[in-house]
Design a protein around this motif. Sequence first.
Motif, PDB file in Angstrom:
ATOM      1  N   LEU A  22       0.717  -1.382  -0.062  1.00 10.29           N
ATOM      2  CA  LEU A  22      -0.048   0.310   0.134  1.00 10.29           C
ATOM      3  C   LEU A  22       0.554   1.091   0.228  1.00 10.29           C
ATOM      4  CD1 LEU A  22      -2.869   1.056   0.340  1.00 10.29           C
ATOM      5  CD2 LEU A  22      -2.353   1.239   2.718  1.00 10.29           C
ATOM      6  N   ALA A  23       1.631   0.898   0.838  1.00  9.05           N
ATOM      7  CA  ALA A  23       2.962   2.517   0.788  1.00  9.05           C
ATOM      8  C   ALA A  23       3.565   2.536  -0.279  1.00  9.05           C
ATOM      9  CB  ALA A  23       4.660   1.993   1.818  1.00  9.05           C
ATOM     10  N   LYS A  24       3.917   0.982  -1.443  1.00 10.92           N
ATOM     11  CA  LYS A  24       4.617   1.917  -2.650  1.00 10.92           C
ATOM     12  C   LYS A  24       3.238   2.668  -3.638  1.00 10.92           C
ATOM     13  CE  LYS A  24       7.620  -0.961  -3.838  1.00 10.92           C
ATOM     14  NZ  LYS A  24       8.258  -2.499  -4.129  1.00 10.92           N
ATOM     15  N   ILE A  25       1.865   2.267  -3.206  1.00 10.33           N
ATOM     16  CA  ILE A  25       1.045   2.797  -4.321  1.00 10.33           C
ATOM     17  C   ILE A  25       0.891   4.390  -4.562  1.00 10.33           C
ATOM     18  CG2 ILE A  25      -0.984   2.676  -4.435  1.00 10.33           C
ATOM     19  CD1 ILE A  25      -0.943  -0.924  -4.141  1.00 10.33           C
ATOM     20  N   LEU A  26       1.058   4.647  -2.525  1.00 11.45           N
ATOM     21  CA  LEU A  26       0.644   5.917  -2.396  1.00 11.45           C
ATOM     22  C   LEU A  26       1.804   6.594  -2.080  1.00 11.45           C
ATOM     23  CD1 LEU A  26      -1.681   4.682   0.685  1.00 11.45           C
ATOM     24  CD2 LEU A  26      -2.651   5.511  -1.852  1.00 11.45           C
ATOM     25  N   ASP A  27       3.409   6.114  -2.008  1.00 12.67           N
ATOM     26  CA  ASP A  27       4.470   6.798  -2.168  1.00 12.67           C
ATOM     27  C   ASP A  27       3.963   7.671  -0.115  1.00 12.67           C
ATOM     28  OD1 ASP A  27       6.631   8.707  -2.078  1.00 12.67           O
ATOM     29  OD2 ASP A  27       6.208   9.848  -2.936  1.00 12.67           O
ATOM     30  N   ALA A  28       3.806   6.229   0.704  1.00 14.15           N
ATOM     31  CA  ALA A  28       3.125   6.666   2.072  1.00 14.15           C
ATOM     32  C   ALA A  28       4.970   6.338   2.510  1.00 14.15           C
ATOM     33  CB  ALA A  28       2.115   5.908   2.426  1.00 14.15           C
ATOM     34  N   THR A  93       0.906  11.031   2.470  1.00 12.09           N
ATOM     35  CA  THR A  93       0.735  10.001   3.382  1.00 12.09           C
ATOM     36  C   THR A  93       1.391   9.488   3.852  1.00 12.09           C
ATOM     37  OG1 THR A  93      -1.313  10.161   1.594  1.00 12.09           O
ATOM     38  CG2 THR A  93      -1.567   8.679   3.124  1.00 12.09           C
ATOM     39  N   VAL A  94       0.348   8.894   5.700  1.00 12.92           N
ATOM     40  CA  VAL A  94       0.977   7.550   6.460  1.00 12.92           C
ATOM     41  C   VAL A  94       0.712   6.765   6.541  1.00 12.92           C
ATOM     42  CG1 VAL A  94       3.050   9.405   7.069  1.00 12.92           C
ATOM     43  CG2 VAL A  94       0.731   9.313   8.605  1.00 12.92           C
ATOM     44  N   ILE A  95       1.314   5.293   7.063  1.00  9.26           N
ATOM     45  CA  ILE A  95       0.912   4.436   6.829  1.00  9.26           C
ATOM     46  C   ILE A  95       1.216   3.914   8.405  1.00  9.26           C
ATOM     47  CG2 ILE A  95       0.362   2.223   6.547  1.00  9.26           C
ATOM     48  CD1 ILE A  95       1.013   2.829   3.626  1.00  9.26           C
ATOM     49  N   LEU A  96       0.753   3.911   9.187  1.00  9.15           N
ATOM     50  CA  LEU A  96       0.593   3.718  11.179  1.00  9.15           C
ATOM     51  C   LEU A  96      -0.241   1.965  11.155  1.00  9.15           C
ATOM     52  CD1 LEU A  96       1.147   4.578  13.904  1.00  9.15           C
ATOM     53  CD2 LEU A  96      -1.207   5.234  14.100  1.00  9.15           C
ATOM     54  N   THR A  97       1.156   1.086  11.227  1.00  6.87           N
ATOM     55  CA  THR A  97       0.948  -0.178  11.071  1.00  6.87           C
ATOM     56  C   THR A  97       1.688  -1.070  13.158  1.00  6.87           C
ATOM     57  OG1 THR A  97       0.926  -2.344   9.797  1.00  6.87           O
ATOM     58  CG2 THR A  97       3.167  -0.741   9.832  1.00  6.87           C
ATOM     59  N   GLY A  98       0.779  -1.458  12.989  1.00  9.53           N
ATOM     60  CA  GLY A  98       1.813  -2.164  14.113  1.00  9.53           C
ATOM     61  C   GLY A  98       0.750  -2.907  15.283  1.00  9.53           C
ATOM     62  N   LEU A 298     -10.547   5.662   0.684  1.00  6.32           N
ATOM     63  CA  LEU A 298      -9.505   7.260   0.397  1.00  6.32           C
ATOM     64  C   LEU A 298      -9.749   8.000  -0.689  1.00  6.32           C
ATOM     65  CD1 LEU A 298      -6.090   5.519   1.820  1.00  6.32           C
ATOM     66  CD2 LEU A 298      -7.278   7.382   2.352  1.00  6.32           C
ATOM     67  N   ASN A 299     -10.358   7.589  -2.283  1.00 10.54           N
ATOM     68  CA  ASN A 299     -10.736   8.410  -3.100  1.00 10.54           C
ATOM     69  C   ASN A 299      -9.561   8.298  -3.991  1.00 10.54           C
ATOM     70  OD1 ASN A 299     -13.525   9.154  -2.437  1.00 10.54           O
ATOM     71  ND2 ASN A 299     -13.405  10.580  -1.142  1.00 10.54           N
ATOM     72  N   VAL A 300      -8.628   7.061  -3.729  1.00  8.78           N
ATOM     73  CA  VAL A 300      -7.653   7.377  -4.605  1.00  8.78           C
ATOM     74  C   VAL A 300      -7.670   6.773  -6.062  1.00  8.78           C
ATOM     75  CG1 VAL A 300      -5.428   7.177  -4.693  1.00  8.78           C
ATOM     76  CG2 VAL A 300      -5.970   7.776  -3.024  1.00  8.78           C
ATOM     77  N   GLU A 301      -7.124   7.210  -7.497  1.00  6.64           N
ATOM     78  CA  GLU A 301      -7.586   6.168  -8.186  1.00  6.64           C
ATOM     79  C   GLU A 301      -6.709   5.142  -8.235  1.00  6.64           C
ATOM     80  OE1 GLU A 301     -10.140   6.764 -11.001  1.00  6.64           O
ATOM     81  OE2 GLU A 301     -11.183   8.216  -9.632  1.00  6.64           O
ATOM     82  N   ILE A 302      -7.084   3.888  -9.262  1.00  7.60           N
ATOM     83  CA  ILE A 302      -6.295   2.898  -9.130  1.00  7.60           C
ATOM     84  C   ILE A 302      -5.758   3.036 -10.458  1.00  7.60           C
ATOM     85  CG2 ILE A 302      -6.303  -0.051  -9.157  1.00  7.60           C
ATOM     86  CD1 ILE A 302      -8.887   1.000  -7.196  1.00  7.60           C
TER      87      ILE A 302
END
Length: 303
Positions: A22-28, A93-98, A298-302
């Motif tokens: 997901l991070a690679k898609i969103l540049d997060a 954009t950030v991804i908080l994961t854990g 997120l309303n992000v186009e795929i």
Amino acid sequence: MKKGIVIAGPTGVGKTALSIKLAKILDADIISADSAQVYKGMDIGTAKIGVEEMEGVPHYMLDILEPIKKYSVGDFQRDVDKILEEEEKKDKTVILTGGTGLYINSITEGLSELPASDPKMREEFMKLSSEELYEELKKVDPEGALEIHQNNKKRVERALEVYKLTGEKFSILSKKNIKNNSYSFIKIALERGRENLYERINMRVDIMIEQGLEKEVRELYNKYGEILRKINIIGYSEFIDYFKGEITYEEAVERIKQNSRRYAKRQFTWFKNDHSYTWYNLEELSENEIIEDILKKLNVEIG
């Protein structure tokens, strides 16, 4: 308000792989919300992501302090809010994961500002029994007394302490959360069937053993001694018991598996009790299907 994503769930469910994709898609950028992975040198036993696995995605809140240092949820909140301030400036954009629910909540919901502990007051409390302390709490904060079990002396003491220091009820003050960042988080959680998850956990422990978990724990134990046990992290405590001759090697490995499964069950219960999460079952949906749905939210186009 900048958007962020939480990817939560029990240990071994598959959060890391999904967060990288997901991070690679969103540049997060990814922020770890794992109370064990903040410690330096605790790599194998905490399943800490390696540089190659990161695939070039920046990761924060890994290896930030020595295992003998105390680190609280308040410390985590302060450190992550500083990171979020910088991330917002970069329009990231950030991804908080854990899997540490308290850590995640401190960022998504904030923390209540409770006074620091008072050592003198705690000494006075030690002179009283659990029953006496609980009776006192019922008088000054009956709502708080209903929320805390009488035998949980530490929490009863803390509730009384907060009341005596502030004049406000712990039951009210503890719910006045203050959020110190400008991110709005979409919260998702991952799950699998219990049998599948437990099988994955057992297999992951076997891999940790192959990777040299015993050697990692021994080196840390030689360096830090008994203080290492105080942070009570699964995989380390059990091997320390083995080093001290309290259990056999086989028992240590089996206990690591058992305690990891129990921890996963507690994590699952914690996140299920928070109804702000959208759940995805990795036995029913592929990673790509889950990511597609998150992008829609997120309303992000795929693309």
